[in-house]
Design an enzyme around this catalytic site. Structure first.
Site, mmCIF file in Angstrom:
data_model
loop_
_atom_site.group_PDB
_atom_site.id
_atom_site.type_symbol
_atom_site.label_atom_id
_atom_site.label_comp_id
_atom_site.label_asym_id
_atom_site.label_seq_id
_atom_site.Cartn_x
_atom_site.Cartn_y
_atom_site.Cartn_z
ATOM 1 N N GLY A 178 15.518 1.272 -14.639
ATOM 2 C CA GLY A 178 16.617 1.772 -15.456
ATOM 3 C C GLY A 178 16.875 0.862 -16.654
ATOM 4 C CG ASN A 204 19.955 7.394 -7.788
ATOM 5 O OD1 ASN A 204 19.701 6.449 -7.045
ATOM 6 N ND2 ASN A 204 20.001 7.275 -9.096
ATOM 7 C CG LEU A 224 21.696 0.251 -13.913
ATOM 8 C CD1 LEU A 224 22.592 1.088 -14.825
ATOM 9 C CD2 LEU A 224 20.321 0.903 -13.789
ATOM 10 N N GLY A 254 13.386 8.623 0.958
ATOM 11 C CA GLY A 254 12.867 8.300 2.282
ATOM 12 C C GLY A 254 11.462 8.758 2.581
ATOM 13 C CB THR A 287 12.754 2.450 0.182
ATOM 14 O OG1 THR A 287 13.910 2.612 -0.651
ATOM 15 C CG2 THR A 287 13.044 1.408 1.234
ATOM 16 C CE LYS A 342 16.683 8.644 -9.124
ATOM 17 N NZ LYS A 342 15.825 7.467 -9.214
ATOM 18 C CB CYS A 371 22.981 4.339 -11.623
ATOM 19 S SG CYS A 371 23.004 2.661 -10.967
ATOM 20 C CG ASN A 380 15.757 5.452 -14.624
ATOM 21 O OD1 ASN A 380 16.765 4.752 -14.661
ATOM 22 N ND2 ASN A 380 15.677 6.505 -13.823
#
Ligand SMILES: Cc1cc2nc3c(=O)[nH]c(=O)nc-3n(C[C@H](O)[C@H](O)[C@H](O)COP(=O)(O)O)c2cc1C
Length: 339
Positions: free
Chosen positions: A69, A214, A96, A269, A291, A187, A152, A122
């Site tokens: 970002g 997000n 950020l 996920g 992740t 997003k 965010c 982003n």
């Protein structure tokens, strides 16, 4: 630019995304050629260089890489702790941290190898003017597409507000739309009542694609200290813990976006080929990996192989033919009762 009005007029039987060539994993995303439906997610791969030092890792295994970002001015981010492992997930409140758009455009982008993959910026901001200014700078750069992060959860000055209210979301999208012809991806936040309404307003405002979802707001407490573990008190939850929620949100957004031929980058996920396939069947044209990279940087190759094996076993020529092929009845899909 991926004109969403023009896309709406495409023949109904053209797969959403459109096969780019004969390769089973290749697709066209808003006019961009993706070698794979995998998109490496913002905040999880630095500015595109983070994992390239790891043996066996290649940006070429991803259809696109989304950069961290970026805001108008440099940001130091939040106080520590900024990440914390939770059961089947992770909380983060990075805030950020980034060197500002001027540095990203002048110093970082020239170092990226655009033959490897597509690179997506982003964009974040505290005001609509900041979103517009950062988008304008990226529009005048070699970046392939621009994702606006209206979701965010870590910026006090407005990051949450923009994404949580359809009116404000639409205002940000419309303002950014006016200053770029590059593909624009919005997003969406899961931290809101009706993601369908928000998606609809962002499409009307001119977004070419949607990224869903997000992170989901959460917290952890150190009981010895009786203090929040995360320096920012709250953080965004990501990883397998949020997958069922993300999948439902993609399914809901596809109901709105599918008829307009607006592609979705499904995320939240995903760690296996089976996870990725679930998102594609729910309506995602591309699938984000974030992740999972933290504990398995080589996961993309396995996911690509797994999707390809599934396509072959099912006799499906190209991954785009699977998009939104969920078999359901309207009654079941709309049932709000869970038990
Ligand atoms: C450490 C970390 C930093 C993130 N930074 C950003 C960011 O700067 N911009 C953004 O749009 N999303 C950011 N995200 C959200 C991810 O891009 C992604 O949407 C989310 O983590 C869900 O996917 P996952 O469960 O595969 O990680 C971040 C996530 C993590 C874990």
């Amino acid at each position: 630019m991926c004109d969403n009005a023009a896309m709406a007029s495409l023949e109904k039987d053209v797969p959403l995304g459109g096969a780019a060539n004969a390769a089973p994993l290749a697709l066209n995303f808003c006019g961009l050629s993706f070698a794979s439906p995998i998109v490496l997610l913002s905040g999880c791969v630095g500015f595109g260089e983070e994992y390239t030092r790891i043996e066996g890792f290649s940006n070429r295994d991803a259809g696109a890489v989304v950069l961290k970002g970026t805001t108008g001015a440099p940001r130091l981010g939040n106080p520590p702790h900024r990440v914390y492992e939770t059961p089947a997930g992770m909380l983060n409140a990075i805030g950020l941290q980034n060197p500002g758009v001027d540095h990203v455009v002048r110093v970082i982008l020239p170092q990226l190898d655009f033959t490897e993959t597509r690179f997506i910026a982003n964009v974040s901001g505290s005001t609509i003017e900041e979103y517009v200014e950062v988008t304008r700078r990226f529009d005048a750069s070699p970046i392939d597409a621009i994702e606006i992060n209206i979701s965010c959860p870590n910026v006090k000055e407005g990051g949450v507000a923009f994404g949580n209210y359809p009116d404000m979301s639409a205002q940000v999208v419309a303002a950014c739309r006016r200053v770029t012809k590059k593909p624009l991806i919005t997003k969406l936040s899961p931290n809101q009542t009706d993601i369908r309404e928000n998606a609809r307003r962002c499409i009307e405002a001119g977004t070419d694609a949607l990224a869903v979802i997000n992170t989901i707001m959460g917290m952890a407490i150190d009981v010895e200290e009786r203090r929040p573990v995360i320096g920012n008190v709250q953080g965004g939850l990501s990883g397998p813990a949020i997958k069922p929620i993300a999948l439902l949100k993609v399914h809901q957004v596809y109901e709105v976006a599918g008829p307009h031929r607006i592609p979705i980058v499904g995320q939240g996920g995903i760690t296996t080929a089976r996870d990725a396939l679930e998102f594609i069947i729910a309506g995602a044209t591309a699938v984000g990996i974030g992740t999972a990279l933290f504990y398995d940087p080589l996961v993309c190759r396995r996911i690509n192989e797994g999707i390809a094996a599934y396509l072959s076993a099912q006799g499906v020529a190209n991954v785009t033919e699977l998009v939104g092929t969920l078999r359901t009845t309207k009654d079941v899909a709309d049932c709000a009762l869970s038990g």
